[in-house]
Design an enzyme around this catalytic site. Sequence first.
Site, PDB file in Angstrom:
ATOM      1  N   CYS A 153      36.459  56.411  34.713  1.00  0.00           N
ATOM      2  CA  CYS A 153      35.697  57.474  35.380  1.00  0.00           C
ATOM      3  C   CYS A 153      34.709  58.145  34.434  1.00  0.00           C
ATOM      4  CB  CYS A 153      36.655  58.521  35.958  1.00  0.00           C
ATOM      5  SG  CYS A 153      35.797  59.899  36.733  1.00  0.00           S
ATOM      6  N   TRP A 202      32.499  63.640  43.670  1.00  0.00           N
ATOM      7  CA  TRP A 202      31.274  63.408  44.449  1.00  0.00           C
ATOM      8  C   TRP A 202      30.700  62.093  43.964  1.00  0.00           C
ATOM      9  CZ3 TRP A 202      32.060  67.921  41.541  1.00  0.00           C
ATOM     10  CH2 TRP A 202      31.602  67.852  40.217  1.00  0.00           C
ATOM     11  N   ARG A 224      34.585  62.696  34.196  1.00  0.00           N
ATOM     12  CA  ARG A 224      35.784  63.418  33.761  1.00  0.00           C
ATOM     13  C   ARG A 224      35.551  64.768  33.095  1.00  0.00           C
ATOM     14  NH1 ARG A 224      38.883  59.199  30.246  1.00  0.00           N
ATOM     15  NH2 ARG A 224      36.968  57.960  30.245  1.00  0.00           N
ATOM     16  N   GLU A 281      26.523  54.193  42.746  1.00  0.00           N
ATOM     17  CA  GLU A 281      27.650  53.606  43.483  1.00  0.00           C
ATOM     18  C   GLU A 281      27.190  53.158  44.866  1.00  0.00           C
ATOM     19  OE1 GLU A 281      30.302  57.282  42.676  1.00  0.00           O
ATOM     20  OE2 GLU A 281      31.680  55.584  42.833  1.00  0.00           O
TER      21      GLU A 281
HETATM   22  N1  ARG Z   1      32.633  53.320  44.116  1.00  0.00           N
HETATM   23  C1  ARG Z   1      33.326  53.847  45.257  1.00  0.00           C
HETATM   24  C2  ARG Z   1      32.399  53.870  46.463  1.00  0.00           C
HETATM   25  O1  ARG Z   1      31.284  53.534  46.363  1.00  0.00           O
HETATM   26  C3  ARG Z   1      33.859  55.245  45.007  1.00  0.00           C
HETATM   27  C4  ARG Z   1      34.722  55.410  43.775  1.00  0.00           C
HETATM   28  C5  ARG Z   1      34.915  56.854  43.355  1.00  0.00           C
HETATM   29  N2  ARG Z   1      33.654  57.482  43.043  1.00  0.00           N
HETATM   30  C6  ARG Z   1      33.473  58.764  42.731  1.00  0.00           C
HETATM   31  N3  ARG Z   1      32.260  59.183  42.518  1.00  0.00           N
HETATM   32  N4  ARG Z   1      34.507  59.605  42.616  1.00  0.00           N
HETATM   33  O2  ARG Z   1      32.758  54.263  47.538  1.00  0.00           O
END
Ligand code: ARG
Length: 352
Positions: free
Chosen positions: A67, A233, A70, A238
Amino acid sequence: MDEQQKVWNEASTFIETYCGELNKSAEEKQARLQNVKNEINETGSYTHTKEELEHGARMAWRNSSRCIGRLFWNCLSVIDKRDVLTEEDVREALFYHIQVATNGGKIKPFITIFPPDKVKIWNQQLIKYAGYETENGVIGDPATIELTKMCEALGWRGERTPFDLLPLVFQVDDNGPVLYELPRSIVQEVHITHPEITAFQCLELKWYAVPIIADMKLEIGGIQYQTAPFNGWYMATEIGARNFADTDRYNMLEKVAAIMGLDTTQTTSLWKDRALVELNRAVLYSYKKAGVSIVDHHTAASQFKRFEEQEAEAGRELAASWTWLIPPLSPAATHIFHQYYQNKILKPNFFK
Ligand code: ARG
Protein backbone atom coordinates in the site's frame (compact mmCIF):
# COMPACT_ATOMS: atom_id res chain seq x y z
CA MET A 1 4.00 -26.28 19.20
CA ASP A 2 0.29 -26.52 19.94
CA GLU A 3 -2.34 -24.02 18.83
CA GLN A 4 -2.69 -22.46 22.28
CA GLN A 5 1.04 -21.82 22.50
CA LYS A 6 1.02 -20.22 19.05
CA VAL A 7 -1.82 -17.86 19.98
CA TRP A 8 -0.03 -16.90 23.20
CA ASN A 9 3.24 -16.18 21.37
CA GLU A 10 1.50 -13.92 18.86
CA ALA A 11 -0.71 -12.35 21.52
CA SER A 12 2.13 -11.48 23.88
CA THR A 13 4.24 -10.01 21.07
CA PHE A 14 1.29 -7.86 20.02
CA ILE A 15 0.44 -6.70 23.56
CA GLU A 16 4.09 -5.77 24.14
CA THR A 17 4.23 -3.65 20.97
CA TYR A 18 0.79 -2.18 21.51
CA CYS A 19 1.58 -1.12 25.08
CA GLY A 20 4.92 0.31 23.95
CA GLU A 21 3.41 2.37 21.14
CA LEU A 22 0.57 3.72 23.28
CA ASN A 23 2.80 4.40 26.30
CA LYS A 24 0.99 2.09 28.70
CA SER A 25 2.51 1.69 32.15
CA ALA A 26 4.48 -1.43 33.05
CA GLU A 27 1.73 -2.38 35.53
CA GLU A 28 -1.02 -2.09 32.96
CA LYS A 29 0.98 -4.16 30.48
CA GLN A 30 1.76 -6.92 33.01
CA ALA A 31 -1.87 -7.08 34.11
CA ARG A 32 -3.12 -7.32 30.53
CA LEU A 33 -0.54 -9.99 29.62
CA GLN A 34 -1.63 -12.01 32.63
CA ASN A 35 -5.32 -11.90 31.82
CA VAL A 36 -4.73 -12.66 28.14
CA LYS A 37 -2.70 -15.69 29.25
CA ASN A 38 -5.48 -16.84 31.57
CA GLU A 39 -8.13 -16.37 28.92
CA ILE A 40 -6.10 -18.39 26.40
CA ASN A 41 -5.54 -21.16 28.94
CA GLU A 42 -9.24 -21.33 29.72
CA THR A 43 -10.78 -20.84 26.28
CA GLY A 44 -7.98 -21.35 23.75
CA SER A 45 -8.38 -17.76 22.57
CA TYR A 46 -8.84 -14.22 23.86
CA THR A 47 -10.84 -11.07 23.17
CA HIS A 48 -9.23 -7.80 22.16
CA THR A 49 -10.22 -4.65 24.00
CA LYS A 50 -11.69 -1.94 21.78
CA GLU A 51 -8.43 -0.02 22.00
CA GLU A 52 -6.35 -3.06 21.03
CA LEU A 53 -8.68 -3.72 18.11
CA GLU A 54 -8.38 -0.12 16.94
CA HIS A 55 -4.62 0.12 17.22
CA GLY A 56 -4.15 -3.40 15.86
CA ALA A 57 -6.14 -2.57 12.73
CA ARG A 58 -4.12 0.61 12.26
CA MET A 59 -0.88 -1.36 12.61
CA ALA A 60 -2.17 -3.84 10.02
CA TRP A 61 -2.55 -0.97 7.56
CA ARG A 62 0.87 0.42 8.51
CA ASN A 63 2.40 -2.99 7.77
CA SER A 64 0.67 -3.49 4.41
CA SER A 65 3.72 -3.60 2.20
CA ARG A 66 1.74 -3.23 -1.05
CA CYS A 67 0.00 0.00 0.00
CA ILE A 68 1.33 3.39 -1.12
CA GLY A 69 -1.25 5.26 1.01
CA ARG A 70 0.04 4.28 4.43
CA LEU A 71 0.97 7.79 5.61
CA PHE A 72 -2.58 7.98 6.96
CA TRP A 73 -2.54 4.68 8.88
CA ASN A 74 -3.25 6.38 12.20
CA CYS A 75 -6.42 8.03 10.85
CA LEU A 76 -8.22 4.74 10.24
CA SER A 77 -11.63 4.64 11.95
CA VAL A 78 -12.55 1.27 13.36
CA ILE A 79 -16.14 0.09 13.59
CA ASP A 80 -16.38 -2.74 16.09
CA LYS A 81 -19.07 -5.12 14.84
CA ARG A 82 -18.04 -8.14 16.89
CA ASP A 83 -21.60 -8.17 18.24
CA VAL A 84 -23.50 -8.97 15.03
CA LEU A 85 -25.90 -11.90 15.28
CA THR A 86 -28.04 -12.03 12.18
CA GLU A 87 -27.79 -11.56 8.44
CA GLU A 88 -29.72 -8.31 8.82
CA ASP A 89 -27.12 -7.06 11.30
CA VAL A 90 -24.35 -7.78 8.79
CA ARG A 91 -26.19 -6.20 5.88
CA GLU A 92 -26.90 -3.10 7.94
CA ALA A 93 -23.25 -2.86 9.01
CA LEU A 94 -22.05 -3.15 5.40
CA PHE A 95 -24.51 -0.51 4.16
CA TYR A 96 -23.45 1.72 7.04
CA HIS A 97 -19.77 1.27 6.12
CA ILE A 98 -20.45 2.32 2.53
CA GLN A 99 -22.25 5.45 3.74
CA VAL A 100 -19.79 6.67 6.35
CA ALA A 101 -16.79 5.87 4.16
CA THR A 102 -18.28 7.73 1.19
CA ASN A 103 -19.11 10.71 3.41
CA GLY A 104 -20.63 12.68 0.54
CA GLY A 105 -17.43 12.34 -1.50
CA LYS A 106 -14.94 13.35 1.19
CA ILE A 107 -13.88 9.74 1.63
CA LYS A 108 -12.79 8.57 5.08
CA PRO A 109 -10.81 5.37 5.72
CA PHE A 110 -12.89 2.87 7.70
CA ILE A 111 -12.67 -0.76 8.69
CA THR A 112 -15.63 -2.76 9.97
CA ILE A 113 -14.54 -5.71 12.08
CA PHE A 114 -16.84 -8.71 12.38
CA PRO A 115 -16.40 -11.59 14.86
CA PRO A 116 -13.32 -13.74 14.04
CA ASP A 117 -15.18 -16.41 12.06
CA LYS A 118 -18.87 -15.79 11.91
CA VAL A 119 -19.24 -14.01 8.58
CA LYS A 120 -17.91 -14.95 5.15
CA ILE A 121 -18.25 -12.38 2.33
CA TRP A 122 -18.03 -13.57 -1.27
CA ASN A 123 -17.50 -10.11 -2.77
CA GLN A 124 -13.92 -9.01 -3.43
CA GLN A 125 -15.01 -5.41 -2.80
CA LEU A 126 -18.33 -4.25 -1.36
CA ILE A 127 -18.92 -2.22 -4.52
CA LYS A 128 -17.96 -3.72 -7.85
CA TYR A 129 -19.44 -4.11 -11.33
CA ALA A 130 -20.72 -7.39 -12.72
CA GLY A 131 -19.14 -9.15 -15.71
CA TYR A 132 -20.94 -11.39 -18.20
CA GLU A 133 -19.53 -13.68 -20.84
CA THR A 134 -21.62 -13.43 -24.02
CA GLU A 135 -21.27 -14.59 -27.63
CA ASN A 136 -20.09 -11.11 -28.52
CA GLY A 137 -17.50 -10.91 -25.77
CA VAL A 138 -17.64 -9.79 -22.16
CA ILE A 139 -20.09 -7.15 -20.95
CA GLY A 140 -18.94 -5.33 -17.83
CA ASP A 141 -15.91 -6.17 -15.70
CA PRO A 142 -14.19 -9.44 -16.72
CA ALA A 143 -12.71 -9.58 -13.19
CA THR A 144 -16.07 -10.49 -11.68
CA ILE A 145 -17.32 -13.11 -14.15
CA GLU A 146 -17.13 -15.90 -11.56
CA LEU A 147 -18.92 -13.99 -8.81
CA THR A 148 -21.52 -12.75 -11.29
CA LYS A 149 -22.23 -16.36 -12.31
CA MET A 150 -22.57 -17.40 -8.68
CA CYS A 151 -25.00 -14.53 -8.03
CA GLU A 152 -27.10 -15.53 -11.01
CA ALA A 153 -27.06 -19.14 -9.84
CA LEU A 154 -28.54 -17.84 -6.57
CA GLY A 155 -31.41 -16.21 -8.44
CA TRP A 156 -30.04 -12.71 -9.03
CA ARG A 157 -30.31 -11.31 -12.55
CA GLY A 158 -28.27 -8.33 -13.72
CA GLU A 159 -29.40 -5.85 -16.34
CA ARG A 160 -26.31 -6.50 -18.50
CA THR A 161 -25.12 -2.93 -18.72
CA PRO A 162 -21.31 -2.55 -18.50
CA PHE A 163 -21.78 -1.17 -14.97
CA ASP A 164 -24.30 -3.32 -13.10
CA LEU A 165 -23.72 -3.14 -9.36
CA LEU A 166 -23.19 -6.60 -7.96
CA PRO A 167 -25.25 -7.47 -4.89
CA LEU A 168 -23.64 -8.23 -1.55
CA VAL A 169 -23.31 -11.98 -1.01
CA PHE A 170 -22.31 -13.40 2.36
CA GLN A 171 -22.84 -16.23 4.78
CA VAL A 172 -23.42 -16.04 8.51
CA ASP A 173 -22.51 -19.04 10.69
CA ASP A 174 -23.32 -22.26 8.83
CA ASN A 175 -26.17 -20.73 6.85
CA GLY A 176 -26.24 -20.68 3.08
CA PRO A 177 -25.38 -17.47 1.20
CA VAL A 178 -27.76 -14.52 1.25
CA LEU A 179 -27.83 -11.86 -1.37
CA TYR A 180 -28.73 -8.19 -0.99
CA GLU A 181 -28.96 -5.60 -3.75
CA LEU A 182 -27.06 -2.39 -2.90
CA PRO A 183 -29.40 0.61 -2.61
CA ARG A 184 -28.42 2.97 -5.47
CA SER A 185 -28.79 5.86 -3.02
CA ILE A 186 -25.71 4.81 -1.01
CA VAL A 187 -23.40 4.10 -3.98
CA GLN A 188 -21.72 7.22 -5.30
CA GLU A 189 -20.38 6.99 -8.84
CA VAL A 190 -18.40 9.34 -11.04
CA HIS A 191 -19.02 9.85 -14.75
CA ILE A 192 -15.79 10.22 -16.66
CA THR A 193 -15.25 13.31 -18.77
CA HIS A 194 -12.07 15.03 -19.92
CA PRO A 195 -11.07 18.67 -19.27
CA GLU A 196 -10.44 19.32 -23.00
CA ILE A 197 -11.36 16.29 -25.10
CA THR A 198 -15.16 16.45 -25.10
CA ALA A 199 -15.52 13.16 -26.99
CA PHE A 200 -14.50 11.35 -23.80
CA GLN A 201 -18.08 11.47 -22.60
CA CYS A 202 -19.09 9.32 -25.62
CA LEU A 203 -17.16 6.44 -24.07
CA GLU A 204 -19.82 6.44 -21.31
CA LEU A 205 -17.36 5.44 -18.65
CA LYS A 206 -18.04 5.71 -14.95
CA TRP A 207 -16.56 4.25 -11.77
CA TYR A 208 -17.60 4.01 -8.14
CA ALA A 209 -16.21 6.39 -5.55
CA VAL A 210 -14.96 4.04 -2.83
CA PRO A 211 -12.85 0.87 -3.06
CA ILE A 212 -13.78 -1.30 -0.05
CA ILE A 213 -11.69 -4.47 0.06
CA ALA A 214 -13.67 -7.34 1.56
CA ASP A 215 -11.64 -10.46 0.75
CA MET A 216 -8.67 -10.06 3.09
CA LYS A 217 -8.47 -11.30 6.63
CA LEU A 218 -7.15 -9.13 9.39
CA GLU A 219 -4.68 -10.74 11.78
CA ILE A 220 -3.98 -9.10 15.13
CA GLY A 221 -2.03 -10.78 17.93
CA GLY A 222 -2.81 -14.33 16.81
CA ILE A 223 -6.52 -13.66 16.21
CA GLN A 224 -7.73 -13.93 12.62
CA TYR A 225 -10.67 -11.71 11.74
CA GLN A 226 -11.86 -13.49 8.65
CA THR A 227 -14.12 -10.64 7.59
CA ALA A 228 -13.06 -7.05 8.09
CA PRO A 229 -13.83 -4.88 5.05
CA PHE A 230 -11.70 -1.73 4.83
CA ASN A 231 -11.36 1.24 2.53
CA GLY A 232 -9.20 4.15 1.55
CA TRP A 233 -9.70 6.37 -1.51
CA TYR A 234 -8.55 5.70 -5.04
CA MET A 235 -5.24 6.57 -6.63
CA ALA A 236 -6.30 7.51 -10.17
CA THR A 237 -3.98 5.03 -11.90
CA GLU A 238 -5.87 2.14 -10.31
CA ILE A 239 -8.85 3.15 -12.43
CA GLY A 240 -7.26 4.88 -15.43
CA ALA A 241 -4.19 2.71 -15.95
CA ARG A 242 -5.58 -0.65 -14.82
CA ASN A 243 -9.36 -1.07 -14.46
CA PHE A 244 -10.10 0.80 -17.71
CA ALA A 245 -6.88 -0.07 -19.53
CA ASP A 246 -5.89 -3.69 -18.84
CA THR A 247 -6.74 -5.94 -21.76
CA ASP A 248 -8.38 -8.37 -19.35
CA ARG A 249 -10.46 -5.58 -17.75
CA TYR A 250 -12.40 -2.82 -19.58
CA ASN A 251 -9.71 -2.71 -22.32
CA MET A 252 -10.45 0.88 -23.41
CA LEU A 253 -7.13 2.04 -24.88
CA GLU A 254 -8.05 1.56 -28.55
CA LYS A 255 -11.34 3.37 -28.06
CA VAL A 256 -9.59 6.23 -26.29
CA ALA A 257 -6.99 6.40 -29.06
CA ALA A 258 -9.79 6.50 -31.63
CA ILE A 259 -11.56 9.51 -30.07
CA MET A 260 -8.16 11.20 -29.80
CA GLY A 261 -7.52 10.54 -33.49
CA LEU A 262 -4.21 8.76 -32.81
CA ASP A 263 -2.40 6.58 -35.31
CA THR A 264 -2.83 3.07 -33.91
CA THR A 265 -1.11 1.38 -36.85
CA GLN A 266 2.36 1.83 -35.43
CA THR A 267 3.44 1.33 -31.86
CA THR A 268 6.03 4.11 -32.33
CA SER A 269 3.30 6.71 -32.30
CA LEU A 270 3.09 5.79 -28.61
CA TRP A 271 -0.69 5.82 -28.95
CA LYS A 272 -1.13 3.53 -25.96
CA ASP A 273 0.97 5.79 -23.77
CA ARG A 274 -0.82 8.93 -24.95
CA ALA A 275 -4.23 7.30 -24.45
CA LEU A 276 -3.21 6.21 -20.95
CA VAL A 277 -2.17 9.71 -19.95
CA GLU A 278 -5.44 11.29 -21.11
CA LEU A 279 -7.51 8.54 -19.56
CA ASN A 280 -5.80 9.19 -16.23
CA ARG A 281 -6.27 12.95 -16.57
CA ALA A 282 -9.95 12.30 -17.23
CA VAL A 283 -10.28 10.19 -14.07
CA LEU A 284 -8.55 12.82 -11.92
CA TYR A 285 -10.54 15.65 -13.45
CA SER A 286 -13.89 13.87 -13.10
CA TYR A 287 -13.43 12.79 -9.47
CA LYS A 288 -12.25 16.25 -8.55
CA LYS A 289 -15.19 17.87 -10.34
CA ALA A 290 -17.61 15.51 -8.57
CA GLY A 291 -16.05 16.34 -5.20
CA VAL A 292 -14.87 12.77 -4.65
CA SER A 293 -11.50 12.20 -2.97
CA ILE A 294 -8.77 10.86 -5.25
CA VAL A 295 -4.99 11.12 -5.38
CA ASP A 296 -2.60 11.22 -8.34
CA HIS A 297 0.44 8.95 -8.30
CA HIS A 298 2.98 11.76 -7.87
CA THR A 299 1.25 13.07 -4.76
CA ALA A 300 0.77 9.54 -3.43
CA ALA A 301 4.48 8.83 -3.93
CA SER A 302 5.49 11.98 -2.01
CA GLN A 303 3.12 11.01 0.77
CA PHE A 304 4.76 7.59 0.84
CA LYS A 305 8.15 9.31 1.12
CA ARG A 306 6.90 11.10 4.23
CA PHE A 307 5.65 7.76 5.56
CA GLU A 308 9.11 6.26 5.04
CA GLU A 309 10.66 9.16 6.97
CA GLN A 310 8.06 8.95 9.72
CA GLU A 311 8.69 5.24 10.20
CA ALA A 312 12.46 5.75 10.31
CA GLU A 313 11.92 8.53 12.87
CA ALA A 314 9.82 6.18 15.02
CA GLY A 315 12.56 3.54 14.79
CA ARG A 316 10.30 1.01 13.10
CA GLU A 317 11.29 -1.21 10.22
CA LEU A 318 9.61 -0.56 6.91
CA ALA A 319 8.31 -3.41 4.80
CA ALA A 320 7.49 -2.48 1.22
CA SER A 321 6.79 -4.33 -2.00
CA TRP A 322 8.47 -2.47 -4.87
CA THR A 323 6.48 -4.27 -7.57
CA TRP A 324 3.19 -3.19 -6.01
CA LEU A 325 4.26 0.29 -4.98
CA ILE A 326 5.56 1.61 -8.31
CA PRO A 327 2.62 3.21 -10.14
CA PRO A 328 1.65 1.72 -13.53
CA LEU A 329 2.08 5.14 -15.15
CA SER A 330 5.49 6.88 -15.28
CA PRO A 331 6.94 4.78 -12.44
CA ALA A 332 10.45 6.15 -12.88
CA ALA A 333 9.13 9.66 -12.29
CA THR A 334 8.56 8.73 -8.62
CA HIS A 335 11.29 8.18 -6.02
CA ILE A 336 9.92 4.70 -5.31
CA PHE A 337 11.27 3.34 -8.60
CA HIS A 338 14.83 4.33 -7.62
CA GLN A 339 14.66 3.00 -4.09
CA TYR A 340 15.42 -0.45 -2.74
CA TYR A 341 12.88 -1.83 -0.24
CA GLN A 342 12.94 -4.80 2.08
CA ASN A 343 9.72 -6.73 1.83
CA LYS A 344 8.79 -8.87 4.78
CA ILE A 345 5.64 -9.84 6.60
CA LEU A 346 5.18 -7.79 9.74
CA LYS A 347 2.14 -8.35 11.95
CA PRO A 348 -0.61 -7.26 12.51
CA ASN A 349 -1.43 -7.41 8.80
CA PHE A 350 -4.00 -8.21 6.13
CA PHE A 351 -3.80 -11.52 4.31
CA LYS A 352 -5.62 -13.03 1.33
N1 ARG B 1 -6.98 -1.64 -7.18
C1 ARG B 1 -8.29 -1.87 -6.64
C2 ARG B 1 -9.35 -1.32 -7.58
O1 ARG B 1 -9.04 -0.76 -8.56
C3 ARG B 1 -8.47 -1.24 -5.27
C4 ARG B 1 -7.43 -1.61 -4.23
C5 ARG B 1 -7.41 -0.69 -3.03
N2 ARG B 1 -7.13 0.68 -3.41
C6 ARG B 1 -7.13 1.74 -2.61
N3 ARG B 1 -6.89 2.91 -3.12
N4 ARG B 1 -7.35 1.61 -1.29
O2 ARG B 1 -10.52 -1.41 -7.35
